[in-house]
Enzyme design. Structure first.
Site, PDB file in Angstrom:
ATOM      1  N   GLU A  43       0.872  -1.169   0.000  1.00 59.93           N
ATOM      2  CA  GLU A  43       0.000   0.000   0.000  1.00 59.93           C
ATOM      3  C   GLU A  43       0.915   1.227   0.000  1.00 59.93           C
ATOM      4  OE1 GLU A  43      -2.821   0.277   3.219  1.00 59.93           O
ATOM      5  OE2 GLU A  43      -3.601   2.179   2.453  1.00 59.93           O
ATOM      6  N   ARG A 270       5.670 -13.114   9.782  1.00 59.29           N
ATOM      7  CA  ARG A 270       6.223 -11.775   9.613  1.00 59.29           C
ATOM      8  C   ARG A 270       7.642 -11.711  10.146  1.00 59.29           C
ATOM      9  NH1 ARG A 270       2.033  -7.954   9.140  1.00 59.29           N
ATOM     10  NH2 ARG A 270       3.414  -6.217   9.518  1.00 59.29           N
ATOM     11  N   LYS A 280       3.897   0.614  10.140  1.00 58.02           N
ATOM     12  CA  LYS A 280       4.046   1.824   9.324  1.00 58.02           C
ATOM     13  C   LYS A 280       3.465   3.037  10.035  1.00 58.02           C
ATOM     14  CE  LYS A 280       2.685   0.012   5.206  1.00 58.02           C
ATOM     15  NZ  LYS A 280       2.302   0.010   3.782  1.00 58.02           N
TER      16      LYS A 280
END
Ligand code: ATP
Ligand code: MG
Length: 567
Positions: A43, A270, A280
């Site tokens: 994104e 992850r 983020k």
């Protein structure tokens, strides 16, 4: 989250991790006509960090390994936080690690028309409805994993009314938050994601690519699988938090797919790193509030932060292959990442002499005005890298810490009446010090032994300590930025309270008057790596100019990780 033991790459007998093995099985079984297509779907709402690198190394890496292709798709479905600035930075960072998407660059926003058409079709088939409740109300009705949810009072409104409202939502007739489009699935499903998930919400700010065309924007779950489908993606590889989304991913894709092809979602763990944060949102906060000096601050876990710190693509890839891909969440030790960097730089970094905390050393028996040229190996680990020359003079800079007036027993550096070797030059003996009014040492006096020049038989004399040095008349002054952990605690995300309170207040130390040898000063190029003898690995910073050289410390010489491993 437990700190998991670091292991060598978790791969099977064929050298494949579990995701690659699944891909191999699918290819062997002839699925999708033997075609492999992956995608990396960032994104564009922030800069990539090392966790994203783990994801795209898998996406691009698997495509490369099995002769497939990998798309770069910007998941730009939320105009509130996204920006062109991030798109360009993301492309740059992927290229930096050596990957390329060729002509396969896509944007989820390219699929807005198809997604909208699908939503209309689902409304017409009675599979979606417009809900006018507030988000709080919708959340309240959702139930819990053990308690079924409640149906919305709008769930059974007539198809015509849903169609009319959804079209008017998209024309901008209603306020943000006043209504959403939901899939009509099952408010009692065991999987919370099936409890009439939201497909569309109203957002009125313009989108950086599609402008004012849309006033409704698809949610991740409605957009992601469909985008994979539109692109012909065969393996949609993502992280473990999407495991519970997978049934819904497949449910939505089936609204489009025929029997022959459905993208397959596979999840891995992850990357989480000690002493930092990877969210983020939190990284953005650190930047916005000036708690770090931008996205490329050398303390940040972003790829541009790591790059500026002196991390190399090789070291990052090596670290990621060491931690491997599994189905278990883990917290990875930052020392292992540092170990990977140290291994790489040890092979490649040119050795130079820099004194970071200088004090003057005067050799009283060395002729004034004389200069000798000493020869230094560029890399003792790899002699084919040659040598360079370094001037030796009567006045030299040495490290203040390398001298002690009243040393403890095992101090093998310089002290009164003691001898040390100056690297690549002569053996010297300390004869005294000069002090200022406050008692601070301003200069150290010594004599040199002319017979002991490096390479002569007299140099073989046993002397315990060896110091690095830089000649005073030719030294160039430089700034050194020395970094420590960004956070003071090992796992800031696991702590209560405000994460900003956990920042390490001493994570940046700046030294303004380091002295570098002239050979180094002549070849400063941002991004070049050096080993400063006895001090560590350093990289020329982007702020560096010939008049004002600036270095970032990448990593020290001592490998605490290798030591841990031997225990
Ligand atoms: P958010 O979605 O909260 O904005 P994100 O970090 O998930 O943040 P995306 O841009 O959606 O950001 O991430 C792109 C891809 O990178 C996703 O497939 C995601 O699974 C993967 N990814 C993100 N963080 C990590 C991580 N720490 N380790 C491995 N992969 C990650
Ligand atoms: Mg995400």
């Amino acid at each position: 989250m437990e700190i998991k033991e670091q292991e060598e790459t978790l791969v099977n007998e064929s050298g494949l991790n579990f995701v690659e093995q699944e891909i191999k099985n699918d290819l062997a079984a002839g699925k999708n006509g033997g075609r492999l297509s992956t995608r990396f779907p960032p994104e564009p709402n922030g800069y990539l960090h090392i966790g994203h690198a783990k994801a795209f190394l898998m996406d691009f890496g698997a495509a490369e390994k099995f002769g497939g292709t990998c798309n770069l798709r910007f998941d730009d479905t939320n105009p509130q936080k996204e920006d062109m600035e991030y798109v360009n930075a993301i492309k740059e960072d992927i290229h930096w690690l050596g990957y390329d998407w060729g002509d396969r660059l896509y944007y989820a926003s390219d699929y807005f028309p198809q997604l909208y058409d699908l939503a209309i079709r689902m409304i017409k088939e009675g599979k979606a409805y417009v809900d006018e409740q507030s988000s709080e109300e919708i959340a309240r009705q959702k139930g819990t994993p053990t308690k079924a949810g409640e149906n919305s009072p709008y769930r059974d409104r007539p198809i015509e009314e849903n169609l009319d409202l959804f079209e008017r939502m998209n024309k901008g007739e209603f306020e943000e938050g006043s209504m959403v489009l939901r899939a009509k699935i099952d408010m009692a499903s065991d999987n919370m994601h099936f409890r009439d998930p939201i497909m569309y919400r109203i957002i009125k700010i313009p989108h950086w690519r599609t402008g004012e065309t849309w006033k409704v924007y698809p949610m991740y779950d409605f957009a992601h699988g469909q985008s994979d489908y539109f692109e012909g993606v065969t393996h949609s590889i993502c992280t473990l938090e999407f495991v519970p989304h997978r049934p819904l991913y497949e449910w939505f894709v089936k609204e489009l797919a025929d029997e022959t092809y459905c993208p397959r979602q596979i999840e891995f763990n992850r990357l989480n790193l000690t002493y930092t944060v990877m969210s983020k949102r939190k990284l953005l906060q650190l930047v916005r509030e000036g708690l770090v000096n931008g996205w490329d601050d050398p303390r940040m876990p972003t790829l541009r932060g790591l790059r500026r710190r002196g991390y190399t693509p090789t070291s990052i890839k090596d670290f990621i292959s060491r931690i491997g891909y599994t189905r278990f969440e883990a917290l990875n030790h930052i020392e292992l990442l540092e170990h990977s960097l140290r291994e790489d730089l040890n092979k490649t970094a040119t050795r130079v002499s820099v004194v970071q905390n200088p004090v003057k050393l005067i050799l009283d028996n060395y002729p004034e005005g004389q200069t000798e040229i000493m020869t230094m190996d560029n890399n003792p680990e790899n002699l084919s890298e040659g040598t360079h020359e370094m001037p030796f003079t009567r006045e030299l800079w040495i490290e203040r810490e390398d001298f002690m007036e009243n040393p403890p027993k095992k101090f093998f550096r310089l002290s009164p009446e003691k001898e040390v070797r100056l690297k690549g030059a002569y053996i010297i003996k300390c004869t005294g010090v000069e002090k200022d009014a406050e008692g601070n040492i301003t200069a150290i006096h010594a004599t040199y032994d002319p017979e002991s020049r490096s390479g002569l038989p007299g140099a073989d004399r046993k002397v315990k300590g060896t110091l690095h040095w830089v000649s005073v008349p030719t030294a160039v002054e430089a700034e050194i930025r020395d970094y420590d952990r960004l956070f003071a605690v090992e796992n800031p995300s696991a702590e209560e309270g405000d994460f900003r309170d956990l920042l390490n207040p001493d994570s940046l130390k700046i030294r303004k008057n380091a002295k570098i040898e002239p050979w180094l000063a002549e070849r400063l190029k941002a991004g070049d790596h050096y080993q400063f003898q006895r001090l560590g690995y350093y990289v020329v910073d982007t702020d560096s100019t010939p008049e004002h050289p600036v270095f970032n410390k990448s990593i020290g010489l001592k490998d605490t990780w290798a030591k841990e491993m031997k225990k």
